[in-house]
Structures are given as C-alpha cells and as structure tokens.
Motif scaffolding. Structure first.
Motif, PDB file in Angstrom:
ATOM      1  N   SER A 129       7.751   7.138   7.059  1.00 21.44           N
ATOM      2  CA  SER A 129       8.162   5.756   7.275  1.00 21.44           C
ATOM      3  C   SER A 129       8.326   5.519   8.779  1.00 21.44           C
ATOM      4  O   SER A 129       8.462   6.462   9.560  1.00 21.44           O
ATOM      5  N   TYR A 130       8.335   4.238   9.153  1.00 22.27           N
ATOM      6  CA  TYR A 130       8.597   3.901  10.550  1.00 22.27           C
ATOM      7  C   TYR A 130       9.944   4.491  10.971  1.00 22.27           C
ATOM      8  O   TYR A 130      10.090   5.006  12.071  1.00 22.27           O
ATOM      9  N   ARG A 131      10.911   4.452  10.074  1.00 18.21           N
ATOM     10  CA  ARG A 131      12.243   5.006  10.346  1.00 18.21           C
ATOM     11  C   ARG A 131      12.161   6.518  10.556  1.00 18.21           C
ATOM     12  O   ARG A 131      12.785   7.061  11.469  1.00 18.21           O
ATOM     13  N   ALA A 167       9.876   1.647   4.991  1.00 16.49           N
ATOM     14  CA  ALA A 167      10.841   2.494   4.273  1.00 16.49           C
ATOM     15  C   ALA A 167      10.789   2.272   2.764  1.00 16.49           C
ATOM     16  O   ALA A 167      11.030   3.200   1.984  1.00 16.49           O
ATOM     17  N   ASP A 168      10.428   1.057   2.332  1.00 20.74           N
ATOM     18  CA  ASP A 168      10.351   0.770   0.898  1.00 20.74           C
ATOM     19  C   ASP A 168       8.999   1.165   0.291  1.00 20.74           C
ATOM     20  O   ASP A 168       8.719   0.883  -0.865  1.00 20.74           O
ATOM     21  N   GLY A 169       8.158   1.813   1.095  1.00 30.90           N
ATOM     22  CA  GLY A 169       6.846   2.243   0.626  1.00 30.90           C
ATOM     23  C   GLY A 169       5.752   1.211   0.823  1.00 30.90           C
ATOM     24  O   GLY A 169       4.588   1.477   0.548  1.00 30.90           O
ATOM     25  N   GLY A 170       6.117  -0.004   1.317  1.00 26.94           N
ATOM     26  CA  GLY A 170       5.116  -1.033   1.594  1.00 26.94           C
ATOM     27  C   GLY A 170       4.215  -0.620   2.748  1.00 26.94           C
ATOM     28  O   GLY A 170       4.572   0.228   3.567  1.00 26.94           O
ATOM     29  N   LEU A 171       3.068  -1.234   2.797  1.00 28.00           N
ATOM     30  CA  LEU A 171       2.067  -0.840   3.796  1.00 28.00           C
ATOM     31  C   LEU A 171       2.451  -1.152   5.232  1.00 28.00           C
ATOM     32  O   LEU A 171       2.080  -0.427   6.142  1.00 28.00           O
ATOM     33  N   GLY A 172       3.170  -2.246   5.474  1.00 30.57           N
ATOM     34  CA  GLY A 172       3.359  -2.680   6.857  1.00 30.57           C
ATOM     35  C   GLY A 172       2.043  -3.268   7.339  1.00 30.57           C
ATOM     36  O   GLY A 172       1.211  -3.674   6.542  1.00 30.57           O
ATOM     37  N   GLY A 173       1.835  -3.299   8.625  1.00 34.77           N
ATOM     38  CA  GLY A 173       0.594  -3.842   9.171  1.00 34.77           C
ATOM     39  C   GLY A 173      -0.405  -2.750   9.499  1.00 34.77           C
ATOM     40  O   GLY A 173      -0.128  -1.565   9.348  1.00 34.77           O
ATOM     41  N   TYR A 174      -1.594  -3.178   9.972  1.00 35.32           N
ATOM     42  CA  TYR A 174      -2.600  -2.213  10.404  1.00 35.32           C
ATOM     43  C   TYR A 174      -3.645  -2.931  11.241  1.00 35.32           C
ATOM     44  O   TYR A 174      -4.120  -4.007  10.857  1.00 35.32           O
ATOM     45  N   ALA A 179      -6.746  -3.943   4.011  1.00 39.08           N
ATOM     46  CA  ALA A 179      -7.774  -3.350   3.140  1.00 39.08           C
ATOM     47  C   ALA A 179      -8.228  -1.999   3.696  1.00 39.08           C
ATOM     48  O   ALA A 179      -8.414  -1.037   2.940  1.00 39.08           O
ATOM     49  N   ALA A 180      -8.380  -1.915   5.013  1.00 40.17           N
ATOM     50  CA  ALA A 180      -8.783  -0.644   5.635  1.00 40.17           C
ATOM     51  C   ALA A 180      -7.673   0.397   5.475  1.00 40.17           C
ATOM     52  O   ALA A 180      -7.947   1.562   5.152  1.00 40.17           O
ATOM     53  N   LYS A 181      -6.419  -0.017   5.684  1.00 38.90           N
ATOM     54  CA  LYS A 181      -5.298   0.922   5.536  1.00 38.90           C
ATOM     55  C   LYS A 181      -5.240   1.445   4.111  1.00 38.90           C
ATOM     56  O   LYS A 181      -5.086   2.648   3.879  1.00 38.90           O
ATOM     57  N   THR A 182      -5.381   0.557   3.151  1.00 36.52           N
ATOM     58  CA  THR A 182      -5.382   0.948   1.743  1.00 36.52           C
ATOM     59  C   THR A 182      -6.527   1.917   1.458  1.00 36.52           C
ATOM     60  O   THR A 182      -6.341   2.927   0.768  1.00 36.52           O
ATOM     61  N   SER A 183      -7.703   1.643   2.009  1.00 33.97           N
ATOM     62  CA  SER A 183      -8.869   2.526   1.800  1.00 33.97           C
ATOM     63  C   SER A 183      -8.633   3.913   2.381  1.00 33.97           C
ATOM     64  O   SER A 183      -8.973   4.919   1.752  1.00 33.97           O
ATOM     65  N   LEU A 184      -8.057   3.960   3.580  1.00 35.57           N
ATOM     66  CA  LEU A 184      -7.801   5.257   4.211  1.00 35.57           C
ATOM     67  C   LEU A 184      -6.781   6.059   3.414  1.00 35.57           C
ATOM     68  O   LEU A 184      -6.947   7.259   3.198  1.00 35.57           O
ATOM     69  N   LEU A 185      -5.720   5.394   2.977  1.00 35.42           N
ATOM     70  CA  LEU A 185      -4.713   6.089   2.179  1.00 35.42           C
ATOM     71  C   LEU A 185      -5.288   6.547   0.842  1.00 35.42           C
ATOM     72  O   LEU A 185      -4.982   7.646   0.364  1.00 35.42           O
ATOM     73  N   ALA A 186      -6.130   5.718   0.234  1.00 34.96           N
ATOM     74  CA  ALA A 186      -6.763   6.098  -1.026  1.00 34.96           C
ATOM     75  C   ALA A 186      -7.698   7.294  -0.818  1.00 34.96           C
ATOM     76  O   ALA A 186      -7.728   8.215  -1.635  1.00 34.96           O
ATOM     77  N   LEU A 187      -8.443   7.280   0.295  1.00 32.27           N
ATOM     78  CA  LEU A 187      -9.324   8.395   0.610  1.00 32.27           C
ATOM     79  C   LEU A 187      -8.533   9.697   0.682  1.00 32.27           C
ATOM     80  O   LEU A 187      -8.954  10.728   0.183  1.00 32.27           O
TER      81      LEU A 187
END
Length: 194
Positions: A129-131, A167-174, A179-187
């Motif tokens: 997390s950022y924290r 901290a809540d598990g949300g993506l935040g920005g990128y 969509a790219a952040k989600t793809s990288l995490l899924a990869l």
C-alpha cells in the motif's frame, strides 16, 4: 531521381544512430516496443534506462521533455535498447519476473527517487500500500508524497509502481491508466503482501 524506399531510410537512420553513438554524441537513445498495454517508448542514457512512456503520455511530448531535462542529443537507436526491449517482451510473455537493467534516475530526486528505488524491491506478484511504502522508506506520514512519487515515476513497468495500491486494496491512479494497471497486476496475478 526516385524517392528512397522505407528500407533505405531505415538503413540510413540506423547508420546515423551507430555513428552518433560511436562519436559519443548520442546522449539519449530511444525506441518503441509493442506490448499488450500499447506501444511503450523506451529511452536510455549511457547510465541506463531513463524513461518508459505509455502512448497516452504522448511519445513526442516525452521526447521533448527528455530533450529539455536530459539532453537535446536524442536519436532513435534501438541497438542501445536491445536488452531493455527483450526484457520487456519477456516480462509480457510471462517468462521474466525481475528486470536486470541499468537504471538512470536522472528524472527523479530526493524523496521521489527514494520511493522509486524502493519500488524495485516489491516482488513480482506482490503489492504494497502507499502507507506501507511510506513506512518502509522511513516517513510514515508521507502517504500522499508516495502517491506523487508513483504518479511521476519515469520508469513504469520496470520500476513497478503498478504494485502499489490504496490501503483498502483499491487501485489508486496510474500513469498508464487504470486498464494498464489492472492488466499488469493480472499478468502478475498479484497478491496483497501481508
């Protein structure tokens, strides 16, 4: 007189890039690599990879920023970026989990650079997390500053700011878009480190 073919123009560009590198007047080399998250611009100095940019950032604008902040002597010279391009391709193919490249943090400094250097320690398939990052780099109150360091990371994908979540598990920005952040995490099939 006939116009030169695309192959002839490409060969000329390659000869010019090699000559510039040989003469020591090539300060920043760049190329683009096609990836599942769109074309990435890769730029490197002699010290290492200095910039990775998503298409949505505007590759021409990124090159102008590099000219202003690093050096105006920029040439498309893919040969200097062969290792980086190969490793990025391997990463997206799922056969590479860690980059082994020289990195040039010339576009960062201070706390941002400290955070970005830490990001390279977040393992493939894990998140913080950022924290967590603020605490680990020694400034637990600097959660927003960690967010800024991630948002201004000049080396996304290679310096994996996509592995930092709210901290809540949300993506935040990128910088490359959610969509790219989600793809990288899924990869990476990322799991939240605990």
């Amino acid at each position: 007189m006939t116009a030169p073919t695309a192959a002839e123009i490409g060969a000329l560009r390659n000869r010019l890039a090699l000559a510039a590198d040989r003469e020591g007047i090539l300060d920043v080399a760049y190329t683009t690599v096609d990836t599942p998250v769109g074309p990435l611009l890769l730029a490197a100095t002699e010290r290492g990879l200095v910039r990775v940019a998503f298409e949505r950032e505007g590759h021409d604008q990124v090159l102008q920023q590099l000219a202003a902040k690093v050096s105006p002597r920029i040439v498309r010279a893919p040969q200097r970026l062969d290792a980086a391009a190969r490793q990025i391709t391997e990463y997206f193919a799922g056969s590479r989990t860690k980059f082994d490249l020289g990195l040039d943090f010339a576009l960062s400094g201070g706390f941002r650079e400290q955070v970005q250097r830490h990001l390279t320690q977040i393992g493939y398939g894990h998140t913080e997390s950022y924290r967590d990052v603020a605490r680990i780099v020694g400034n637990p109150r600097a959660v927003r500053a960690v967010g800024t360091a991630c948002a201004t990371n000049p080396l996304p994908v290679v310096v994996p700011c996509h592995r930092v979540l709210r901290a809540d598990g949300g993506l935040g920005g990128y910088i490359g878009g959610l969509a790219a952040k989600t793809s990288l995490l899924a990869l990476e099939s990322a799991t939240v480190a605990g």
